[in-house]
Design an enzyme around this catalytic site. Structure first.
Site, PDB file in Angstrom:
ATOM      1  N   ASP A  68      37.620  71.960  10.918  1.00  7.99           N
ATOM      2  CA  ASP A  68      36.165  72.010  10.669  1.00  7.99           C
ATOM      3  C   ASP A  68      35.680  73.437  11.028  1.00  7.99           C
ATOM      4  OD1 ASP A  68      36.031  69.160  10.004  1.00  7.99           O
ATOM      5  OD2 ASP A  68      36.450  68.783  12.090  1.00  7.99           O
ATOM      6  N   GLU A  80      43.027  70.970   5.649  1.00  5.51           N
ATOM      7  CA  GLU A  80      42.062  71.493   4.664  1.00  5.51           C
ATOM      8  C   GLU A  80      42.155  73.111   4.224  1.00  5.51           C
ATOM      9  OE1 GLU A  80      38.327  69.796   3.673  1.00  5.51           O
ATOM     10  OE2 GLU A  80      37.349  71.603   3.156  1.00  5.51           O
TER      11      GLU A  80
HETATM   12  O1  TRH Z   1      43.732  71.865  11.937  1.00  6.47           O
HETATM   13  P1  TRH Z   1      43.737  71.226  10.992  1.00  6.47           P
HETATM   14  O2  TRH Z   1      44.618  70.143  10.976  1.00  6.47           O
HETATM   15  O3  TRH Z   1      42.233  70.710  10.535  1.00  6.47           O
HETATM   16  C1  TRH Z   1      41.736  69.339  10.050  1.00  6.47           C
HETATM   17  C2  TRH Z   1      41.550  69.244   8.568  1.00  6.47           C
HETATM   18  O4  TRH Z   1      40.488  70.217   8.369  1.00  6.47           O
HETATM   19  C3  TRH Z   1      41.166  67.760   8.493  1.00  6.47           C
HETATM   20  O5  TRH Z   1      40.560  67.822   6.948  1.00  6.47           O
HETATM   21  C4  TRH Z   1      39.755  67.671   9.244  1.00  6.47           C
HETATM   22  O6  TRH Z   1      39.365  66.283   9.093  1.00  6.47           O
HETATM   23  C5  TRH Z   1      40.349  67.782  10.830  1.00  6.47           C
HETATM   24  O7  TRH Z   1      40.845  68.921  10.706  1.00  6.47           O
HETATM   25  C6  TRH Z   1      39.201  67.410  11.645  1.00  6.47           C
HETATM   26  O8  TRH Z   1      44.124  72.065   9.759  1.00  6.47           O
HETATM   27  P2  TRH Z   1      43.459  73.116   8.682  1.00  6.47           P
HETATM   28  O9  TRH Z   1      42.343  72.421   7.842  1.00  6.47           O
HETATM   29  O10 TRH Z   1      44.394  73.659   7.794  1.00  6.47           O
HETATM   30  O11 TRH Z   1      42.687  74.200   9.886  1.00  6.47           O
HETATM   31  C7  TRH Z   1      43.435  74.930  10.529  1.00  6.47           C
HETATM   32  C8  TRH Z   1      42.937  76.291  10.904  1.00  6.47           C
HETATM   33  O12 TRH Z   1      43.499  76.927  11.793  1.00  6.47           O
HETATM   34  C9  TRH Z   1      42.785  76.907   9.424  1.00  6.47           C
HETATM   35  O13 TRH Z   1      41.522  77.839   9.389  1.00  6.47           O
HETATM   36  C10 TRH Z   1      43.787  78.058   9.554  1.00  6.47           C
HETATM   37  C11 TRH Z   1      43.935  78.165  11.323  1.00  6.47           C
HETATM   38  N1  TRH Z   1      44.956  78.735  11.837  1.00  6.47           N
HETATM   39  C12 TRH Z   1      45.032  80.052  12.399  1.00  6.47           C
HETATM   40  O14 TRH Z   1      43.853  80.649  12.346  1.00  6.47           O
HETATM   41  N2  TRH Z   1      46.287  80.410  13.325  1.00  6.47           N
HETATM   42  C13 TRH Z   1      47.375  79.801  13.165  1.00  6.47           C
HETATM   43  O15 TRH Z   1      48.253  80.321  14.019  1.00  6.47           O
HETATM   44  C14 TRH Z   1      47.284  78.281  12.753  1.00  6.47           C
HETATM   45  C15 TRH Z   1      48.510  77.654  12.669  1.00  6.47           C
HETATM   46  C16 TRH Z   1      46.162  78.011  11.969  1.00  6.47           C
END
Ligand code: TRH
Length: 383
Positions: A17, A273
């Site tokens: 989010d 996402e």
């Molecule tokens: O963290 P998530 O599992 O987020 C989830 C989904 O968005 C889901 O739809 C929602 O309902 C839930 O949260 C509440 O996975 P997502 O969406 O890929 O988000 C991860 C974020 O973290 C993305 O912006 C990439 C970032 N990230 C970094 O900046 N550095 C890192 O080392 C990693 C592993 C991720």
């Protein structure tokens, strides 16, 4: 038209989010040069993505965005021209009251979750009247087709990716900074970002007994599962070897560095996402661990994407990727490895497909652009 933006975000869990909201806020501020206020209820979560953030400050400027801690009661503020509530997080009543009193009225948009399901096209951009107040909010759905709001994509993202992927030294020096030796960089690189997944140990075991491979493990749920499999500490910066498998424990990367990780790898395991979208812009083969929902409501969503994503592929590759994604998401401890083996043997074709898919997606205007066009069209300066 020049606009100003309030973005509201509650952090449910994980980073998706706030990841989406932070990316959108920065893009609006940096590419359009417009005032953006990001209201977030959990500054610590944003602090993982923006490490300079002071998580105790009620107000601060970072990367051109005014970051405000969203607290109750809500302070008295004049709403900006566009109010975005991310993922139906319900902006505070005090703000809604102020919106009613503002002339011209702000455009109120609910930015929804990403889905490839077909119903999204029918709901995108629809308005809904508030039950009590003279306000309308509009549903804005990201998506993969022209009838949706598109995907977040910074203006220079793909050219930066191209430089990274085609000019060997850029990739090499970035991987070296991460700690990979020259020899390790020549091996297949796989990044791992996932939720808890009982199918993972079988894959780790398979990789350890196969050809050389480097697994770049993201910090958090992925690294904890790998640590349990290894049976010894696996902390950021650690590099451990199990037969042919080299395992790197990454620190939590900045969003731009996480992009580079996806660009650098031959295969990316992603989740949720935002990383799911970024992996598509990386134009590399991927496996999506979709955010699990109650009663398996996420599985039709997974299939809806697979149908679109694989539409142009011959049957053989379509069923290969589908089988692997299904077994990975259904935690199939037996078939996941067998499906991986088939997938890996087709990785060149899948790489070509990822590039084609990315090129086609890039024809769409970005989500930020579409939001700005939508808000401009809805904003009524006469009140
Ligand atoms: O963290 P998530 O599992 O987020 C989830 C989904 O968005 C889901 O739809 C929602 O309902 C839930 O949260 C509440 O996975 P997502 O969406 O890929 O988000 C991860 C974020 O973290 C993305 O912006 C990439 C970032 N990230 C970094 O900046 N550095 C890192 O080392 C990693 C592993 C991720």
């Amino acid at each position: 038209m020049r606009l100003s933006w309030d973005i509201f975000c509650t952090v449910i869990d994980n980073f998706g989010d706030i990841g989406v909201c932070w990316r959108l806020a920065r893009q609006l501020a940096q590419e359009r040069g417009e005032p953006v206020r990001l209201w977030v209820d959990d500054l610590a979560a944003l602090g993982m993505l923006q490490t300079q953030l002071d998580i105790n400050a009620a107000t601060q400027m970072r990367d051109g965005v005014e970051i405000r801690h969203w607290t109750t009661p809500f302070p008295t503020v004049q709403p900006y021209q566009v109010v975005i509530e991310a993922f139906a997080c319900n902006p505070p009543n005090e703000l809604l009251t102020a919106m009613v009193a503002t002339n011209p009225k702000p455009v109120w948009i609910n930015l929804d979750y990403l889905s490839a399901e077909t119903w999204v096209e029918g709901c995108h951009a629809l308005g809904s009247r508030h039950p009590r107040l003279p306000l309308t909010h509009h549903f804005f759905f990201p998506g993969f087709t022209a009838a949706t709001g598109g995907l977040l994509r910074e203006a220079n993202l793909l050219s930066e990716r191209d430089t990274f992927q085609t000019q060997g030294t850029v990739r090499t020096s970035w991987l070296a900074k991460l700690g990979l030796s020259a020899a390790e960089q020549t091996r297949p690189l796989v990044s791992l970002f996932c939720y808890d997944n009982p199918a993972l140990p079988g894959l780790l075991h398979h990789w350890a007994s196969g050809a050389p491979l480097c697994l770049l493990v993201t910090h958090g749920k992925a690294s904890r599962q790998v640590e349990a499999w290894l049976g010894e500490p696996f902390l950021p910066g650690n590099r451990l070897q199990r037969s042919q498998l080299t395992l790197f424990a990454l620190p939590f990367l900045s969003q731009p560095d996480y992009d580079r990780l996806l660009w650098a790898c031959d295969f990316n395991f992603i989740r949720g996402e935002d990383s799911f979208v970024r992996a598509q812009w990386a134009a590399r083969p991927m496996a999506w661990h979709i955010y699990p929902q109650e009663e398996e409501a996420h599985l039709p969503k997974l299939d809806a994407f697979l149908v679109r994503y694989l539409e142009s592929l011959p049957d053989a590759q379509r069923s290969t990727l589908t089988a692997f994604w299904h077994s990975w998401n259904q935690y199939d401890t037996i078939d996941t490895v067998a499906h991986w083996q088939v997938l890996w043997s087709q990785r060149d074709e899948l790489a070509t497909h990822s590039q084609r898919w990315c090129k086609a997606l890039a024809q769409q205007a970005s989500l930020m652009q579409q939001l700005a066009d939508f808000a401009t069209a809805k904003f009524d300066p006469s009140g």
